[in-house]
Each structure stands twice: as C-alpha cells, then as structure tokens.
Scaffold this motif. Structure first.
Motif, PDB file in Angstrom:
ATOM      1  N   ILE A  97       0.928  -1.272   0.151  1.00  0.00           N
ATOM      2  CA  ILE A  97      -0.003  -0.005   0.033  1.00  0.00           C
ATOM      3  C   ILE A  97       0.832   1.146  -0.141  1.00  0.00           C
ATOM      4  CG2 ILE A  97      -1.856   1.244   1.366  1.00  0.00           C
ATOM      5  CD1 ILE A  97      -2.927  -1.068   2.246  1.00  0.00           C
ATOM      6  N   THR A  98       0.653   2.133  -0.834  1.00  0.00           N
ATOM      7  CA  THR A  98       1.359   3.561  -0.732  1.00  0.00           C
ATOM      8  C   THR A  98       0.382   4.498  -0.477  1.00  0.00           C
ATOM      9  OG1 THR A  98       0.691   4.147  -3.396  1.00  0.00           O
ATOM     10  CG2 THR A  98       2.944   2.663  -2.902  1.00  0.00           C
ATOM     11  N   LEU A  99       1.126   5.578   0.379  1.00  0.00           N
ATOM     12  CA  LEU A  99       0.586   6.805   0.787  1.00  0.00           C
ATOM     13  C   LEU A  99       1.111   7.872   0.145  1.00  0.00           C
ATOM     14  CD1 LEU A  99       0.429   5.766   4.700  1.00  0.00           C
ATOM     15  CD2 LEU A  99      -1.384   5.669   3.082  1.00  0.00           C
ATOM     16  N   GLN A 100       0.314   8.741  -0.230  1.00  0.00           N
ATOM     17  CA  GLN A 100       1.149   9.844  -1.307  1.00  0.00           C
ATOM     18  C   GLN A 100       0.606  11.163  -0.270  1.00  0.00           C
ATOM     19  OE1 GLN A 100       2.832  10.115  -4.585  1.00  0.00           O
ATOM     20  NE2 GLN A 100       3.263  11.814  -3.249  1.00  0.00           N
ATOM     21  N   PRO A 101       1.590  11.723   0.300  1.00  0.00           N
ATOM     22  CA  PRO A 101       1.292  13.055   1.279  1.00  0.00           C
ATOM     23  C   PRO A 101       1.192  14.140   0.286  1.00  0.00           C
ATOM     24  CG  PRO A 101       2.849  11.960   2.464  1.00  0.00           C
ATOM     25  CD  PRO A 101       2.623  11.166   1.108  1.00  0.00           C
ATOM     26  N   TRP A 102       0.389  15.443   0.467  1.00  0.00           N
ATOM     27  CA  TRP A 102       0.360  16.345  -0.575  1.00  0.00           C
ATOM     28  C   TRP A 102      -0.156  17.506   0.234  1.00  0.00           C
ATOM     29  CZ3 TRP A 102       2.220  18.497  -4.813  1.00  0.00           C
ATOM     30  CH2 TRP A 102       1.805  19.350  -5.437  1.00  0.00           C
ATOM     31  N   ASP A 103       0.713  18.651   0.056  1.00  0.00           N
ATOM     32  CA  ASP A 103       0.336  19.868   0.104  1.00  0.00           C
ATOM     33  C   ASP A 103      -0.232  20.177   1.835  1.00  0.00           C
ATOM     34  OD1 ASP A 103       0.159  22.690  -0.229  1.00  0.00           O
ATOM     35  OD2 ASP A 103      -1.811  22.558  -1.082  1.00  0.00           O
ATOM     36  N   GLU A 104       0.561  19.715   2.659  1.00  0.00           N
ATOM     37  CA  GLU A 104       0.026  19.755   4.199  1.00  0.00           C
ATOM     38  C   GLU A 104       1.290  20.010   4.845  1.00  0.00           C
ATOM     39  OE1 GLU A 104      -2.312  16.177   4.959  1.00  0.00           O
ATOM     40  OE2 GLU A 104      -0.836  15.077   3.792  1.00  0.00           O
ATOM     41  N   THR A 105       1.057  20.740   5.997  1.00  0.00           N
ATOM     42  CA  THR A 105       1.913  20.912   6.916  1.00  0.00           C
ATOM     43  C   THR A 105       2.876  19.483   7.410  1.00  0.00           C
ATOM     44  OG1 THR A 105       0.732  20.776   9.084  1.00  0.00           O
ATOM     45  CG2 THR A 105       0.982  22.781   8.134  1.00  0.00           C
ATOM     46  N   LEU A 106       3.999  19.513   7.723  1.00  0.00           N
ATOM     47  CA  LEU A 106       4.640  18.314   8.360  1.00  0.00           C
ATOM     48  C   LEU A 106       3.957  17.828   9.605  1.00  0.00           C
ATOM     49  CD1 LEU A 106       7.294  16.578   7.857  1.00  0.00           C
ATOM     50  CD2 LEU A 106       8.280  18.277   9.454  1.00  0.00           C
ATOM     51  N   THR A 107       3.282  18.079  10.130  1.00  0.00           N
ATOM     52  CA  THR A 107       2.691  17.817  11.646  1.00  0.00           C
ATOM     53  C   THR A 107       1.556  17.102  10.834  1.00  0.00           C
ATOM     54  OG1 THR A 107       3.450  19.697  12.908  1.00  0.00           O
ATOM     55  CG2 THR A 107       1.461  18.297  13.643  1.00  0.00           C
ATOM     56  N   ALA A 108       0.602  17.679   9.850  1.00  0.00           N
ATOM     57  CA  ALA A 108      -0.451  17.128   9.471  1.00  0.00           C
ATOM     58  C   ALA A 108      -0.317  15.988   8.770  1.00  0.00           C
ATOM     59  CB  ALA A 108      -1.107  18.176   8.576  1.00  0.00           C
ATOM     60  N   ALA A 109       0.873  15.847   7.788  1.00  0.00           N
ATOM     61  CA  ALA A 109       0.988  14.783   6.876  1.00  0.00           C
ATOM     62  C   ALA A 109       1.569  13.824   7.761  1.00  0.00           C
ATOM     63  CB  ALA A 109       2.294  15.222   6.020  1.00  0.00           C
ATOM     64  N   THR A 110       2.480  13.921   8.801  1.00  0.00           N
ATOM     65  CA  THR A 110       2.879  12.990   9.829  1.00  0.00           C
ATOM     66  C   THR A 110       1.667  12.262  10.639  1.00  0.00           C
ATOM     67  OG1 THR A 110       5.054  13.973  10.137  1.00  0.00           O
ATOM     68  CG2 THR A 110       4.570  12.405  11.619  1.00  0.00           C
TER      69      THR A 110
END
Length: 161
Positions: A97-110
């Motif tokens: 399974i891949t997760l693709q973070p995008w355009d959010e703060t480091l805290t929110a993405a984490t």
C-alpha cells in the motif's frame, strides 16, 4: 528525488527484476494506493507489469489535490478502484500500500500517515507500506530533506511496536 525515480523504486519493489521459474504461475501482486493524483502511478506500473507477464491487482482511493489528512477525514469521497480505503484495505491481503502526502504541514502529513499505517496494520497485517514524498513536503518552511520521514518515524515509533 524526482517523480520518475520514486515511481521506478516502487516498480522495482513490486515487479521482480527478471522472469524466472514460476513467473507466469504466481498470483498477481496486490497493490493499493491512497493519495492525490500523483498516486496514479499505479496505473502505469500495472501496465508495465502486465506487459511483462506479471499482472498487478490494484486498487486506489484518490482525491485530486487532496492531502492525506483530508482523505482520512473523508473516507467515502473521491475516486476508487476496489472500494474506498475503509472497505478495500480489510477486503484482501494487500502486498503493498502506498501513501502519497500532498500540500499539508509536516505535522498534519505525519499525523495522517500515522493514522493510515495504524489502520493498515490493524486491518491488513503483513502489508508493506511505502510513503511517497512529494516536492510540496520538501518546500515547507524549515523542513530539510527527509524531515517528513524523520518526523513520521519519531511520532509513530511507539505505536508500531
């Protein structure tokens, strides 16, 4: 790291380097992606793999332009193949399974990646998870290269045992 290099790394992880004994007889690799339109790499990977005689059973939960936190909070929105993540992940034993973070703060993405990895661990044990970084994460103020992965590991180390 360029998008091509990241996609190539996933292809190498999913598709064996060369056909060998049992190549055609093995079951399809099961790959599910969660993220924004950058996560549509699965379509190209599936086509490449199929042309090599190694099919991929793929699914996705994709919302164009959406950060992981938005997808987590809106589990029945977007585009899906094989169902949205709450139904798709427990429905079969996914290999990757891949997760693709995008355009959010480091805290929110984490935090969002932590939510997803815990959900995956609880509902599809044994699945290998790849977290793909985008250029938006490296452009955050005061975020050196690798900051997301370091923050994710730090924040989620205790919850994964």
């Amino acid at each position: 790291m360029s998008k091509f290099v990241k996609v190539a790394a996933v292809v190498l992880a999913v598709v064996p380097a060369s056909p060998g004994a049992g190549w055609a007889q093995s079951a399809p690799t099961r790959l599910y992606t969660i993220g924004n339109s950058f996560s549509d790499h699965v379509i190209g990977i599936s086509n490449i793999s199929a042309s090599l005689g190694r099919p991929i059973d793929f699914g996705r939960h994709m919302i164009p332009g959406a950060p992981l936190g938005f997808i987590w909070a809106n589990p029945a929105s977007g585009i899906s193949d094989q169902g949205y993540y709450p139904q798709a992940i427990p429905s079969k034993a996914w290999d990757f399974i891949t997760l693709q973070p995008w355009d959010e703060t480091l805290t929110a993405a984490t935090a969002a990646a932590g939510n997803f990895t815990q959900f995956i661990a609880n509902n599809s044990p044994g699945t290998r998870i790849f977290i793909l970084a985008t250029s938006s994460l490296s452009l955050l103020p005061n975020s050196p290269p690798g900051a997301f992965h370091a923050a994710f590991l730090s924040q989620n180390a205790t919850s994964r045992g």
